[in-house]
Design an enzyme around this catalytic site. Structure first.
Site, PDB file in Angstrom:
ATOM      1  N   ALA A  54     -45.073  10.798  52.687  1.00  0.00           N
ATOM      2  CA  ALA A  54     -45.153  10.747  54.153  1.00  0.00           C
ATOM      3  C   ALA A  54     -46.126   9.662  54.585  1.00  0.00           C
ATOM      4  CB  ALA A  54     -45.585  12.107  54.665  1.00  0.00           C
ATOM      5  N   CYS A  55     -45.728   8.430  54.371  1.00  0.00           N
ATOM      6  CA  CYS A  55     -46.593   7.300  54.708  1.00  0.00           C
ATOM      7  C   CYS A  55     -46.915   7.281  56.203  1.00  0.00           C
ATOM      8  CB  CYS A  55     -45.941   5.992  54.303  1.00  0.00           C
ATOM      9  SG  CYS A  55     -44.210   5.910  54.760  1.00  0.00           S
ATOM     10  N   HIS A  56     -46.086   7.897  57.011  1.00  0.00           N
ATOM     11  CA  HIS A  56     -46.339   7.897  58.467  1.00  0.00           C
ATOM     12  C   HIS A  56     -47.506   8.819  58.809  1.00  0.00           C
ATOM     13  CE1 HIS A  56     -43.446  11.197  57.740  1.00  0.00           C
ATOM     14  NE2 HIS A  56     -44.187  11.833  58.630  1.00  0.00           N
TER      15      HIS A  56
END
Length: 108
Positions: A54-56
């Site tokens: 979940a890079c966001h």
DNA sequence: ACCATGACTCCAT
DNA sequence: CATGGAGCCATGG
């Protein structure tokens, strides 16, 4: 592969609870180096598995996501975070005071 | 092994 | 709060 540091980064990012965000420095510290934020950015930029990582949920110290964010840019980032319950302002900035991941509370 | 680059952070102005 | 300079780490040519 087994890019030690990158692997650690990915693992840490995956540990971020939904509806929360973490800073690069935070992830870096959990990876063993509080100053490796840059390296964390490099690792996430590679982001081999965006479906798992979940890079966001990873933002910089200001609560803003990097402008070079992939997957559609900050636009997609904002939508993803809001879908998880994180409020993002028109400046693509989140309230770290309320949304920054606290590994102490989240610890197993 | 060296140099250049980058999704960062901190300090000073 | 905006801008500039310095520091730190990992990766790629």
């Amino acid at each position: 592969m087994n890019k030690n540091f990158a692997e650690k980064v990915y693992k840490t990012v995956q540990k971020i609870p939904l509806g929360k965000v973490a800073t690069y420095g935070q992830v870096a510290m959990l990876c063993g180096s509080s100053k490796a934020a840059r390296a964390v950015g490099t690792a996430l930029h590679r982001n081999p598995t965006p479906d798992v990582i979940a890079c966001h949920r990873v933002v910089n110290r200001s609560g803003c996501l990097a402008k070079n964010f992939g997957f559609g840019g900050q636009e997609s980032q904002k939508r993803l975070l809001e879908l998880e319950g994180v409020l993002v302002d028109e400046n693509y900035r989140v309230n770290l005071y309320n949304y920054q991941w606290d590994e102490k509370i989240n610890k197993d």
